[in-house]
Design an enzyme around this catalytic site. Structure first.
Site, PDB file in Angstrom:
ATOM      1  N   GLU A  84       0.828  -1.244   0.094  1.00  0.00           N
ATOM      2  CA  GLU A  84      -0.229  -0.096   0.100  1.00  0.00           C
ATOM      3  C   GLU A  84       0.858   1.280  -0.027  1.00  0.00           C
ATOM      4  O   GLU A  84       0.631   2.071   0.747  1.00  0.00           O
ATOM      5  CB  GLU A  84      -1.115   0.290   0.971  1.00  0.00           C
ATOM      6  CG  GLU A  84      -1.964  -0.997   1.116  1.00  0.00           C
ATOM      7  CD  GLU A  84      -2.804  -1.138   2.260  1.00  0.00           C
ATOM      8  OE1 GLU A  84      -2.874  -0.410   3.148  1.00  0.00           O
ATOM      9  OE2 GLU A  84      -3.655  -2.018   2.665  1.00  0.00           O
TER      10      GLU A  84
ATOM     11  N   ASN B 237       1.950  -5.464  -3.207  1.00  0.00           N
ATOM     12  CA  ASN B 237       0.439  -5.525  -2.753  1.00  0.00           C
ATOM     13  C   ASN B 237      -0.315  -4.245  -2.476  1.00  0.00           C
ATOM     14  O   ASN B 237       0.328  -3.302  -1.964  1.00  0.00           O
ATOM     15  CB  ASN B 237       0.405  -6.502  -1.544  1.00  0.00           C
ATOM     16  CG  ASN B 237      -0.982  -6.917  -1.289  1.00  0.00           C
ATOM     17  OD1 ASN B 237      -1.596  -7.606  -2.117  1.00  0.00           O
ATOM     18  ND2 ASN B 237      -1.463  -6.580   0.125  1.00  0.00           N
TER      19      ASN B 237
ATOM     20  N   HIS C 117     -11.052  -6.094  -2.343  1.00  0.00           N
ATOM     21  CA  HIS C 117     -12.023  -5.827  -1.224  1.00  0.00           C
ATOM     22  C   HIS C 117     -13.433  -4.939  -1.832  1.00  0.00           C
ATOM     23  O   HIS C 117     -13.077  -3.946  -2.329  1.00  0.00           O
ATOM     24  CB  HIS C 117     -11.514  -4.926  -0.013  1.00  0.00           C
ATOM     25  CG  HIS C 117     -10.580  -5.306   0.668  1.00  0.00           C
ATOM     26  ND1 HIS C 117     -10.688  -6.757   1.436  1.00  0.00           N
ATOM     27  CD2 HIS C 117      -9.149  -5.258   0.894  1.00  0.00           C
ATOM     28  CE1 HIS C 117      -9.478  -6.951   2.046  1.00  0.00           C
ATOM     29  NE2 HIS C 117      -8.519  -6.139   1.867  1.00  0.00           N
TER      30      HIS C 117
ATOM     31  N   GLU D   8      -6.450 -10.594  -0.962  1.00  0.00           N
ATOM     32  CA  GLU D   8      -7.460 -10.264   0.185  1.00  0.00           C
ATOM     33  C   GLU D   8      -8.987 -10.127   0.112  1.00  0.00           C
ATOM     34  O   GLU D   8      -9.542  -9.584   0.691  1.00  0.00           O
ATOM     35  CB  GLU D   8      -6.742  -9.185   0.926  1.00  0.00           C
ATOM     36  CG  GLU D   8      -5.531  -8.925   1.404  1.00  0.00           C
ATOM     37  CD  GLU D   8      -5.073  -7.613   2.062  1.00  0.00           C
ATOM     38  OE1 GLU D   8      -5.875  -7.070   2.524  1.00  0.00           O
ATOM     39  OE2 GLU D   8      -3.544  -7.320   2.103  1.00  0.00           O
TER      40      GLU D   8
ATOM     41  N   ASP E 225     -12.505 -10.351  -0.406  1.00  0.00           N
ATOM     42  CA  ASP E 225     -13.944 -10.369   0.291  1.00  0.00           C
ATOM     43  C   ASP E 225     -14.935  -9.512  -0.362  1.00  0.00           C
ATOM     44  O   ASP E 225     -14.417  -8.507  -0.990  1.00  0.00           O
ATOM     45  CB  ASP E 225     -13.777 -10.100   1.744  1.00  0.00           C
ATOM     46  CG  ASP E 225     -13.345  -8.623   2.342  1.00  0.00           C
ATOM     47  OD1 ASP E 225     -13.247  -7.930   1.332  1.00  0.00           O
ATOM     48  OD2 ASP E 225     -12.822  -8.628   3.289  1.00  0.00           O
TER      49      ASP E 225
END
Length: 451
Positions: A158, A201, A237, A266, A268
């Site tokens: 990030e 990432n 996400h 990650e 979801d």
């Protein structure tokens, strides 16, 4: 545990790890009936984020061990957990996850080496020279401890701003070391463990936009100059405000065309029912369409422990029952469930009425919110259902619709008012309005009971 002791421990358990890997391989060859085995049939891994403090919960560990082929520690490898004081490393919780994964023949993704968040306070107080030394010492200390045991590392996490600027994010590393800190971190990481895959990432880079363009330009530059980068992680996400982008697959492909693997790291997706299942299908199909998409990791095993639990974003509900999204992912991976497994609630053919209850917060304001519970029948028709909603102690229900409540303390047991009969796989639901009374916590949805 010292590095030497860990090496000896790993050697002593090598036979157990090999046996577990052989068992997993044999299972994959027999039937693609779990997420991990179905993904393996497509040449990919299917992983999950894991918290060490949940490994002692039988259902959590059983679901993890049965379904997944890769794990990512949620917080246990971050800087504040592993080097809380300068030069003093702490690996206990991370070791527990790695040891568990190895005992099951699973790969491990390391997350994360250099990140602006979850830093101990001493890092930010360092001057530039000391910070450079500390960053490299942290990379060497963490990667050295797990050398040969980690499939992929999120080396830098990030580092770019949101919005349309494409600029780097302010952080101790960016502000004091400048743009070159990312390249330096990757070069240090390659020397620390040459066998590990090295990833950048980030989030909100899933489609083509200013942020993903900035990451793309960095990766292209790194590849042209021989900076060691093997993979790019896309956190993925998603919710109604940030849906799966229409150019998701094309974006993954353009990064792969640079000569790096892409990983969905990650994943979801908030929601429930068929809409959530359709979105998960889009993600899986995009990964399968890109030959260099190495695999997918969902950010958690069960909705109840998700960082976005009120949005029910994962593949297993709070009771570890498989959601429609699970079935959709398994199908997209080319797998099939075992209809004869009596321990798998909701499978057709087991003759037992069953149902699942999933929760979504549908509206929110300063003093209250609306919640919706979706009831879905399993593999057999049902004539009635019952579900429980446990509210935080401060909260109270001011209205309820499409259900009949009964109260015991702060536990509301809801039965159908008219909508109890459901065909196999069909859904209905009930909703309620809650007064927060100072608490914004999500209610806990209990087991759905069918008859």
């Amino acid at each position: 545990m010292s590095m030497t002791v860990r090496r000896l421990t790993r050697a002593a358990t090598a036979g157990l790890v090999a046996a577990a890997a052989l068992t997993a391989a044999a299972h994959s060859a027999e039937a693609a009936d779990t997420l991990g085995s179905a993904a393996a049939g497509q040449g990919r891994y299917f992983g999950t984020a894991v918290a060490a403090n949940h490994l002692g919960e039988a259902d959590y560990a059983a679901t993890l061990d049965r379904e997944f082929s890769s794990v990512t520690p949620e917080n246990e490898m971050k800087w504040d957990a592993t080097e809380p004081s300068r030069g003093t490393f702490s690996f206990g919780s991370a070791d527990r996850i790695v040891d568990h994964a190895q005992s099951q023949g699973m790969d491990v993704r390391g997350h994360t080496l250099v990140w602006h968040s979850q830093l101990p306070s001493w890092v930010g107080s360092l001057g530039a020279s000391d910070l450079r030394t500390a960053m490299n010492d942290h990379i060497n200390g963490l990667m050295g401890h797990y050398k040969g045991e980690i499939h992929s590392w999120d080396v830098v996490n990030e580092a770019f701003q949101d919005g349309g600027s494409g600029a780097r994010r302010s952080s101790p590393f960016q502000d004091k070391l400048g743009n070159g800190f990312i390249e330096e971190a990757f070069r240090t990481a390659r020397a620390a463990d040459p066998a590990a895959r090295l990833c950048y990432n980030d989030y909100n880079t899933d489609g083509v936009n200013a942020k993903s363009n900035a990451v793309y330009d960095m990766v292209k530059d790194f590849k042209s100059r021989g900076v060691p980068i093997d993979c790019v992680g896309f956190q993925s996400h998603f919710n109604s405000n940030s849906p799966v982008p229409s150019d998701y697959r094309q974006n993954l492909q353009r990064f792969a065309d640079l000569g790096v693997d892409v990983q969905i790291t990650e994943l979801d997706i908030e929601g429930s029912g068929s809409a959530q299942a359709a979105d998960y299908t889009k993600v899986v199909e995009a990964c399968l369409a890109v030959s260099r998409c190495a695999g997918m990791t969902v950010w958690g095993v069960t909705d109840k422990y998700s960082w976005r639990s009120s949005g029910t974003p994962l593949l297993f509900d709070g009771n570890y029952s498989k959601k429609p999204a699970y079935d959709a992912v398994l199908s997209a991976l080319g797998g099939s469930g075992d209809p004869g497994d009596p321990d798998d609630p909701g499978d057709p053919g087991d003759g037992t009425p069953s149902c699942t209850a999933t929760y979504t917060r549908t509206a929110d304001w300063s003093s209250g919110y609306n919640g919706q519970v979706t009831i879905t029948a399993g593999g057999e028709p049902i004539s009635s259902w019952t579900a429980t909603v446990t509210l935080p102690a401060q909260q109270s229900v001011s209205a309820l619709w499409n259900g009949t409540p009964a109260w015991s303390g702060n536990v509301m047991t809801v039965r159908p008012s008219w909508n109890g009969t459901l065909a196999a796989g069909a859904s209905t639901g009930f909703g309620f309005t809650v007064a927060k009374n100072g608490s914004d916590a999500a209610p806990v949805i209990g087991t759905c009971t069918a008859s």
